[in-house]
Motif scaffolding. Structure first.
Motif, PDB file in Angstrom:
ATOM      1  N   ARG A 274      -1.739   7.655  -5.853  1.00  0.00           N
ATOM      2  CA  ARG A 274      -2.321   6.575  -6.657  1.00  0.00           C
ATOM      3  C   ARG A 274      -2.163   5.235  -5.956  1.00  0.00           C
ATOM      4  O   ARG A 274      -3.110   4.436  -5.906  1.00  0.00           O
ATOM      5  CB  ARG A 274      -1.649   6.537  -8.031  1.00  0.00           C
ATOM      6  N   ARG A 275      -0.966   4.950  -5.426  1.00  0.00           N
ATOM      7  CA  ARG A 275      -0.752   3.687  -4.730  1.00  0.00           C
ATOM      8  C   ARG A 275      -1.574   3.627  -3.450  1.00  0.00           C
ATOM      9  O   ARG A 275      -2.147   2.588  -3.110  1.00  0.00           O
ATOM     10  CB  ARG A 275       0.734   3.516  -4.423  1.00  0.00           C
ATOM     11  N   LEU A 276      -1.647   4.727  -2.709  1.00  0.00           N
ATOM     12  CA  LEU A 276      -2.447   4.772  -1.488  1.00  0.00           C
ATOM     13  C   LEU A 276      -3.908   4.477  -1.794  1.00  0.00           C
ATOM     14  O   LEU A 276      -4.559   3.684  -1.086  1.00  0.00           O
ATOM     15  CB  LEU A 276      -2.307   6.139  -0.815  1.00  0.00           C
ATOM     16  N   ALA A 277      -4.433   5.094  -2.850  1.00  0.00           N
ATOM     17  CA  ALA A 277      -5.827   4.859  -3.234  1.00  0.00           C
ATOM     18  C   ALA A 277      -6.049   3.400  -3.618  1.00  0.00           C
ATOM     19  O   ALA A 277      -7.081   2.800  -3.270  1.00  0.00           O
ATOM     20  CB  ALA A 277      -6.205   5.777  -4.391  1.00  0.00           C
ATOM     21  N   ARG A 278      -5.071   2.817  -4.281  1.00  0.00           N
ATOM     22  CA  ARG A 278      -5.218   1.441  -4.739  1.00  0.00           C
ATOM     23  C   ARG A 278      -5.266   0.458  -3.572  1.00  0.00           C
ATOM     24  O   ARG A 278      -6.111  -0.453  -3.553  1.00  0.00           O
ATOM     25  CB  ARG A 278      -4.067   1.087  -5.681  1.00  0.00           C
ATOM     26  N   VAL A 279      -4.372   0.628  -2.582  1.00  0.00           N
ATOM     27  CA  VAL A 279      -4.329  -0.340  -1.485  1.00  0.00           C
ATOM     28  C   VAL A 279      -5.519  -0.187  -0.542  1.00  0.00           C
ATOM     29  O   VAL A 279      -5.879  -1.139   0.160  1.00  0.00           O
ATOM     30  CB  VAL A 279      -3.002  -0.227  -0.693  1.00  0.00           C
ATOM     31  N   LEU A 280      -6.153   1.005  -0.536  1.00  0.00           N
ATOM     32  CA  LEU A 280      -7.305   1.210   0.342  1.00  0.00           C
ATOM     33  C   LEU A 280      -8.635   1.128  -0.399  1.00  0.00           C
ATOM     34  O   LEU A 280      -9.697   1.222   0.222  1.00  0.00           O
ATOM     35  CB  LEU A 280      -7.197   2.567   1.049  1.00  0.00           C
ATOM     36  N   GLY A 281      -8.582   0.954  -1.725  1.00  0.00           N
ATOM     37  CA  GLY A 281      -9.805   0.771  -2.486  1.00  0.00           C
ATOM     38  C   GLY A 281     -10.659   2.012  -2.598  1.00  0.00           C
ATOM     39  O   GLY A 281     -11.888   1.933  -2.500  1.00  0.00           O
ATOM     40  N   VAL A 282     -10.033   3.178  -2.822  1.00  0.00           N
ATOM     41  CA  VAL A 282     -10.781   4.423  -3.009  1.00  0.00           C
ATOM     42  C   VAL A 282     -10.333   5.075  -4.312  1.00  0.00           C
ATOM     43  O   VAL A 282      -9.345   4.668  -4.931  1.00  0.00           O
ATOM     44  CB  VAL A 282     -10.550   5.401  -1.833  1.00  0.00           C
ATOM     45  N   GLU A 283     -11.078   6.073  -4.753  1.00  0.00           N
ATOM     46  CA  GLU A 283     -10.691   6.832  -5.934  1.00  0.00           C
ATOM     47  C   GLU A 283      -9.432   7.633  -5.641  1.00  0.00           C
ATOM     48  O   GLU A 283      -9.218   8.097  -4.507  1.00  0.00           O
ATOM     49  CB  GLU A 283     -11.819   7.775  -6.366  1.00  0.00           C
ATOM     50  N   GLU A 284      -8.600   7.814  -6.668  1.00  0.00           N
ATOM     51  CA  GLU A 284      -7.348   8.540  -6.470  1.00  0.00           C
ATOM     52  C   GLU A 284      -7.586   9.954  -5.960  1.00  0.00           C
ATOM     53  O   GLU A 284      -6.797  10.483  -5.169  1.00  0.00           O
ATOM     54  CB  GLU A 284      -6.556   8.576  -7.778  1.00  0.00           C
ATOM     55  N   ALA A 285      -8.686  10.577  -6.396  1.00  0.00           N
ATOM     56  CA  ALA A 285      -8.992  11.943  -5.953  1.00  0.00           C
ATOM     57  C   ALA A 285      -9.291  12.003  -4.461  1.00  0.00           C
ATOM     58  O   ALA A 285      -9.249  13.089  -3.860  1.00  0.00           O
ATOM     59  CB  ALA A 285     -10.166  12.497  -6.752  1.00  0.00           C
ATOM     60  N   ASN A 286      -9.603  10.850  -3.844  1.00  0.00           N
ATOM     61  CA  ASN A 286      -9.948  10.826  -2.421  1.00  0.00           C
ATOM     62  C   ASN A 286      -8.778  10.441  -1.524  1.00  0.00           C
ATOM     63  O   ASN A 286      -8.971  10.246  -0.322  1.00  0.00           O
ATOM     64  CB  ASN A 286     -11.098   9.847  -2.191  1.00  0.00           C
ATOM     65  N   ALA A 287      -7.588  10.301  -2.091  1.00  0.00           N
ATOM     66  CA  ALA A 287      -6.401   9.925  -1.314  1.00  0.00           C
ATOM     67  C   ALA A 287      -5.335  11.000  -1.475  1.00  0.00           C
ATOM     68  O   ALA A 287      -5.110  11.503  -2.582  1.00  0.00           O
ATOM     69  CB  ALA A 287      -5.863   8.573  -1.758  1.00  0.00           C
TER      70      ALA A 287
END
Length: 374
Positions: A274-287
């Motif tokens: 979730r944090r990775l997706a947030r900092v890179l601006g992608v959907e959580e399912a894609n991180a």
């Protein structure tokens, strides 16, 4: 982000209180935390006539426009005794060395290798985790700094009588004078960077404990980070691997502690998808976090201005590292976002140097042959 390289030389012994103090022994940290550096510079700026109520003070020390990074020890050249020129790199927790020969048998990374090696590829002896920092020299070798310490015995003084307090003997772990520490300051704008380059070397700085005894006096030099440093940041953000399924793989390493809040207000113990997706601006399912090695711990400190302890923080320690996978972005977009992440950092208290991120840390890509003694 405008990086400045700060080199600090100890002009007197220095003691930086550590949390592993026990009994009557006061242990010291082996590096100069960004929080301590920030506080020392702020107090010196006020002593030099600066107004703590001015917008300039808030911009430099409170707003986060300037990130004061940790300063780590620098090894010296055997021939001259002078400090080497390189930048200290925090070692990822997945870097290991031979138990018997150490760095002489090179570095082994267990994050990107499947299955991870369990023994030294040169002699077959088991592996130990390498902790601390390494500095590269001009010959392409990685050097580990050696800190020089002393134990100083003291007697507590009773302030009401001004005499020694009976039975209260303690010893203090101090770093010897003359040693060199180095790190980076990150500035958000050019005017602030110019002001720091001009003013910081002229300030009289004192860091750590026992300053009334003359401890903690440091002399600093500041310069712009070399072009190669900026190029490395750019190259590291571009050094991503793409699988046939359009998934991009890269590593993220904490080069300073991360203080990351979860949505419920608690502190994160590790990097989450979730944090990775947030900092890179992608959907959580894609991180995705493929694998990693992380450790967390609780930390506190002392706020000299308020005269109170700081809040208890649970941080992901420096050296924690993760192999990440992201889909849904094209290569140039991902590279730009990773470059921005390496400049801005992650989590809270970034003004104190927390949240520093290395994208595709270079030590992950060094084979055992690269550092081996011939």
């Amino acid at each position: 982000m405008i990086p400045l390289t700060l080199t600090a030389t100890l002009r007197s012994p220095m003691h930086l209180g550590a949390t592993n103090t026990a009994g009557n022994f006061l242990a010291s940290l082996s590096y100069l935390p960004g929080r301590s550096l920030l506080g020392a510079v702020a107090w010196a700026w006020i002593d030099a006539g600066g107004d703590p109520g001015a917008p300039e003070f808030a911009h430099r020390f409170v707003s986060g426009a300037v990130s004061w990074g940790d300063l780590h020890p620098v090894p010296v050249k055997e021939e001259t005794g002078a400090a080497v020129d390189g930048e200290p790199l925090v070692v990822p927790r997945t870097i290991k060395v031979c138990k018997l020969s150490g760095l002489r048998h090179g570095l082994v990374d267990v994050l990107l290798t499947t299955p991870p090696p369990e023994a030294c590829p040169l002699c077959g002896v088991g592996l130990d985790r390498l902790e601390g920092v390494l500095v590269g020299d001009h010959d392409g070798r990685w050097l580990s700094p050696e800190l020089h310490r002393q134990h100083r015995a003291h007697v507590s003084i009773a302030f009401d009588t001004g005499t020694a307090r009976s039975g209260d003997l303690y010893s203090r772990d101090v770093l010897e004078e003359g040693q060199v520490f180095r790190g980076q300051i990150h500035c958000s704008d050019e005017p602030t960077a110019k002001a720091i380059l001009d003013e910081l070397p002229r300030l009289r700085l004192a860091v750590g404990g026992a300053r009334s005894r003359g401890f903690g006096q440091i002399e600093v030099q500041v310069k712009r980070a070399t072009a190669s440093t900026l190029e490395v940041l750019r190259e590291q953000s571009e050094r991503v691997a793409q699988s046939p399924a359009d998934v991009w793989y890269f590593t993220l390493t904490a080069v300073s502690p991360w203080c990351v809040r979860e949505t419920d207000g608690s502190h994160a113990r590790s990097l989450t998808p979730r944090r990775l997706a947030r900092v890179l601006g992608v959907e959580e399912a894609n991180a995705r976090i493929v694998r990693g090695d992380a450790r967390s711990e609780s930390r506190s400190g002392w706020d000299g201005a308020a005269g109170l302890p700081t809040e208890l923080r649970h941080v992901i320690v420096a050296g924690s590292t993760f192999l990440c996978a992201v889909r849904g972005l094209d290569g140039p977009t991902l590279q730009a976002r990773l470059l921005r992440l390496s400049g801005r950092g992650i989590g809270e208290h970034r003004a104190e140097g927390l949240g520093r991120v290395a994208v595709n840390h270079p030590l992950h890509f060094i084979s055992a042959e690269a550092n081996r003694d011939e």
